[in-house]
Enzyme design. Structure first.
Site, short mmCIF file in Angstrom:
data_model
loop_
_atom_site.label_atom_id
_atom_site.label_comp_id
_atom_site.label_asym_id
_atom_site.label_seq_id
_atom_site.Cartn_x
_atom_site.Cartn_y
_atom_site.Cartn_z
N CYS A 1 41.93 39.92 34.53
CA CYS A 1 43.12 40.69 35.35
C CYS A 1 43.48 39.49 36.32
CB CYS A 1 42.59 41.85 36.21
SG CYS A 1 42.25 43.04 34.96
N CYS B 1 37.43 40.24 38.35
CA CYS B 1 37.98 40.56 37.04
C CYS B 1 38.83 39.24 36.56
CB CYS B 1 38.72 41.79 36.68
SG CYS B 1 39.13 42.00 35.09
#
Length: 176
Positions: free
Chosen positions: A132, A129
């Site tokens: 993130c 991700c």
């Protein structure tokens, strides 16, 4: 199972992984809690039993830090899917909606915030991700964590992921 036992279970074609794991265990860029927390969070993120057992048996972590490392794997397992999806979807409307997902552990992880953020970064690398990764890297920088420490956590995530996948593949090949 110890970390040396784990290294011995790796096949010859994964010798580089064994050597990298050994190097990471002797890593001095991170303190022991940061290092073992990143190892444990990464192991829980991948979920390979032998790796989890070896790291848990060897980890120099307080019960609270071990729980926080596991919590990093748990919360990032959810957040990485959700936020990666928002990033990948063309429709920007989803990015304006509240997540409506409980994330209380992030505010009070039970370990120093910078350590927890480091572990979340490692798990986010495993789960792929980018949103993130950027978010946690920014938090780490606010806490004064140098780039070399962040890179060390990423290296741990990469090696734990690769070791786990090799062991899972070997188990699958034996079962076939």
């Amino acid at each position: 199972m110890t970390m040396d036992d784990l290294r011995q279970t790796l096949p010859a074609y994964a010798k580089d992984l064994s050597l990298n794991l050994s190097s990471l265990l002797n890593e001095t860029v991170l303190n022991d809690q940061q290092k073992w927390g990143a190892l444990l969070a990464s192991a829980y993120a991948v979920g390979q039993p032998q790796v989890i057992q070896a790291i848990e048996a060897s980890a120099a972590l307080s019960p609270e830090a071990a729980e926080a490392a596991k919590a990093a794997a748990a919360i990032m397992g959810m957040n990485n899917v959700y936020y990666r999806s928002l990033h990948l979807m063309k429709n920007p409307e989803y990015r304006t909606m509240p997540a409506r997902l409980r994330m209380n552990i992030i505010a009070n992880p039970g370990a120093p915030k910078a350590d927890f953020e480091l572990w979340c970064t490692a798990v986010s690398a495993i789960n792929g991700c980018g949103l993130c990764l950027d978010s946690h890297e920014e938090e780490l920088r606010k806490h004064g964590v140098p780039a070399q420490n962040i890179q060390a956590a990423l290296r741990i995530a990469a090696v734990v992921n690769a070791v786990s996948r090799v062991l899972a593949a070997e188990a699958a090949a034996k079962a076939a």
